[in-house]
Design a protein around this motif. Structure first.
Motif, PDB file in Angstrom:
ATOM      1  N   ALA A  84       4.069  -9.106  -6.318  1.00 57.09           N
ATOM      2  CA  ALA A  84       5.177  -7.910  -5.336  1.00 57.09           C
ATOM      3  C   ALA A  84       4.265  -6.223  -4.820  1.00 57.09           C
ATOM      4  N   LEU A  85       3.557  -6.545  -5.825  1.00 62.01           N
ATOM      5  CA  LEU A  85       3.012  -4.927  -5.366  1.00 62.01           C
ATOM      6  C   LEU A  85       1.942  -5.937  -4.505  1.00 62.01           C
ATOM      7  N   LEU A  86       1.039  -7.151  -4.311  1.00 58.86           N
ATOM      8  CA  LEU A  86       0.215  -7.512  -3.611  1.00 58.86           C
ATOM      9  C   LEU A  86       1.295  -7.409  -2.230  1.00 58.86           C
ATOM     10  N   LEU A  87       1.631  -8.121  -2.232  1.00 57.60           N
ATOM     11  CA  LEU A  87       2.625  -8.599  -0.702  1.00 57.60           C
ATOM     12  C   LEU A  87       2.991  -7.297   0.137  1.00 57.60           C
ATOM     13  N   GLY A  88       3.641  -6.130  -0.428  1.00 59.09           N
ATOM     14  CA  GLY A  88       3.854  -5.339  -0.025  1.00 59.09           C
ATOM     15  C   GLY A  88       3.023  -4.468   0.143  1.00 59.09           C
ATOM     16  N   VAL A  89       1.506  -4.306  -0.497  1.00 60.21           N
ATOM     17  CA  VAL A  89       0.839  -3.872   0.232  1.00 60.21           C
ATOM     18  C   VAL A  89      -0.345  -4.513   1.452  1.00 60.21           C
ATOM     19  N   VAL A  90       0.050  -6.002   1.925  1.00 61.43           N
ATOM     20  CA  VAL A  90      -0.181  -6.458   2.439  1.00 61.43           C
ATOM     21  C   VAL A  90       0.891  -5.896   3.781  1.00 61.43           C
ATOM     22  N   GLU A  91       2.019  -5.654   2.900  1.00 57.86           N
ATOM     23  CA  GLU A  91       2.670  -5.792   5.036  1.00 57.86           C
ATOM     24  C   GLU A  91       2.542  -4.148   5.777  1.00 57.86           C
ATOM     25  N   CYS A  92       2.193  -3.361   4.876  1.00 56.79           N
ATOM     26  CA  CYS A  92       1.758  -2.426   5.404  1.00 56.79           C
ATOM     27  C   CYS A  92       0.823  -2.006   5.792  1.00 56.79           C
ATOM     28  N   LEU A  93      -0.557  -2.877   5.421  1.00 58.32           N
ATOM     29  CA  LEU A  93      -1.754  -2.420   6.060  1.00 58.32           C
ATOM     30  C   LEU A  93      -1.581  -4.032   7.117  1.00 58.32           C
ATOM     31  N   LEU A  94      -0.897  -4.784   7.427  1.00 59.27           N
ATOM     32  CA  LEU A  94      -0.261  -5.775   8.665  1.00 59.27           C
ATOM     33  C   LEU A  94       0.500  -4.790   9.682  1.00 59.27           C
ATOM     34  N   LEU A  95       1.513  -3.773   9.014  1.00 61.39           N
ATOM     35  CA  LEU A  95       1.526  -2.969  10.226  1.00 61.39           C
ATOM     36  C   LEU A  95       1.010  -1.724  11.080  1.00 61.39           C
ATOM     37  N   ALA A  96      -0.053  -1.813  10.080  1.00 58.97           N
ATOM     38  CA  ALA A  96      -0.639  -1.107  10.735  1.00 58.97           C
ATOM     39  C   ALA A  96      -1.569  -1.716  11.664  1.00 58.97           C
ATOM     40  N   VAL A  97      -1.527  -2.889  11.412  1.00 57.33           N
ATOM     41  CA  VAL A  97      -2.702  -3.711  12.473  1.00 57.33           C
ATOM     42  C   VAL A  97      -2.041  -3.883  13.224  1.00 57.33           C
ATOM     43  N   MET A  98      -0.908  -4.221  13.620  1.00 58.89           N
ATOM     44  CA  MET A  98       0.375  -4.665  14.170  1.00 58.89           C
ATOM     45  C   MET A  98      -0.210  -3.388  15.745  1.00 58.89           C
TER      46      MET A  98
END
Length: 323
Positions: free
Chosen positions: A115-129
């Protein structure tokens, strides 16, 4: 996360020689009728989230009109949302009919880390988007050249690698000792809730969480704010109302998702932590664990002409081209 002073990493002694092999999760309610209602609610949310994100993921894969950088990153987001909600909801549904829901230590740590991994990846992905939207609006003539296929793949890979380095490695270097109650005031293995039942000094763990939160929440959010500031300045220089409306419409869905997701997480993690996990915090956890993964495909599809067109083509319906 590692335990110290016990027979193994998954069993610790507490009380009068009792071995801790599991956690007891208090859940959201002890009332059976309430839990039955929550079962129906969680099941509906889960099905909508999986179906919505799965549909978007399938449309992006099969429809060549959606083979663009924006939808490439959106497919990553849909995959993350499906994975994230699946880490907790199936277990929550089973626990709704258990008076004393438990989870083994090994499964608990697997749930926390994933859950931590997926949550952090989503945060970073939103920045890339956000960067993708910045290039599309501020440098439209060079968009295809800048956001090349190779760059998109590199950015996506960087997001996953960075997420791993920022969460999994710090997670497994944390030290915690179980020597007291193994009752967790939560409906799943949430890191902050689990740390509150350890008897070791969690000061170092708290510092680690704050540092990782800065890199995974504060800095990406600051980048998004600056990026949209630049986008806003560019939009103000667009003279035609139609051009300005089109530019804003490409950012509206993403900005809505960012506001909901980051707003919830910033309120949850970047604040002083109490000694106990409150019911209000559990409600907030329900929101970012269940509601947000359900809302994302709805937000991205309701006003998105490309997604609607792809669905109509998949269904065999005629799509009206914009005039």
């Amino acid at each position: 996360m590692q335990f110290s002073g016990g027979k193994s990493k998954e069993t610790e002694k507490w009380g009068n020689g009792t071995t801790v092999t599991e956690f007891v999760l208090l859940g959201l309610s002890t009332n059976f009728r309430v839990r039955a209602g929550l079962f129906v609610l969680f099941l509906v949310i889960y099905l909508i989230a999986v179906a919505g994100n799965g549909l978007i993921l399938m449309l992006i894969i099969v429809d060549s009109h959606l083979h663009t950088p924006m939808y490439f990153f959106l497919s990553n987001l849909s995959f993350i949302d499906i994975s994230y909600i699946t880490t907790s909801v199936p277990q929550m549904l089973v626990h709704c009919f258990m008076d004393r829901p438990t989870i083994p230590l090994g499964r608990c740590f697997a749930q926390m880390s994933s859950a931590l991994l997926l949550g952090v990846v989503e945060c970073l992905l939103l920045a890339v988007m956000a960067y993708d939207r910045f290039v599309a609006i501020c440098y439209p003539l060079s968009y295809n050249l800048i956001m090349s296929r190779n760059l998109c793949i590199q950015l996506s890979a960087s997001v996953w690698v960075s997420g791993f380095l920022l969460t999994i490695i710090p997670f497994f270097t944390m030290q915690a000792t179980l020597c007291g109650p193994n009752v967790v005031n939560h409906f799943k293995c949430e890191l902050q809730a689990v740390l509150k039942v350890t008897c070791s000094d969690t000061h170092a763990n708290g510092i680690t969480l704050i540092i990782t939160s800065v890199f995974t929440l504060a800095l990406p959010f600051f980048f998004i704010v600056v990026t949209y500031g630049r986008i806003g300045c560019t939009v103000l220089h667009i003279h035609s109302t139609q051009g300005r409306s089109k530019a804003l419409s490409t950012c509206g869905s993403h900005l809505t998702v960012v506001s909901i997701y980051y707003g919830t997480l910033l309120a949850m993690y970047l604040r002083p932590q109490a000694k106990t996990f409150s019911n209000r915090e559990k409600v907030v956890a329900v929101f970012y664990s269940l509601v947000i993964p359900m809302l994302n495909p709805i937000i991205y599809s309701l006003r998105n002409r490309d997604v609607k067109g792809a669905f109509c083509r998949l269904a065999g319906k005629k799509v009206e081209e914009p005039g």
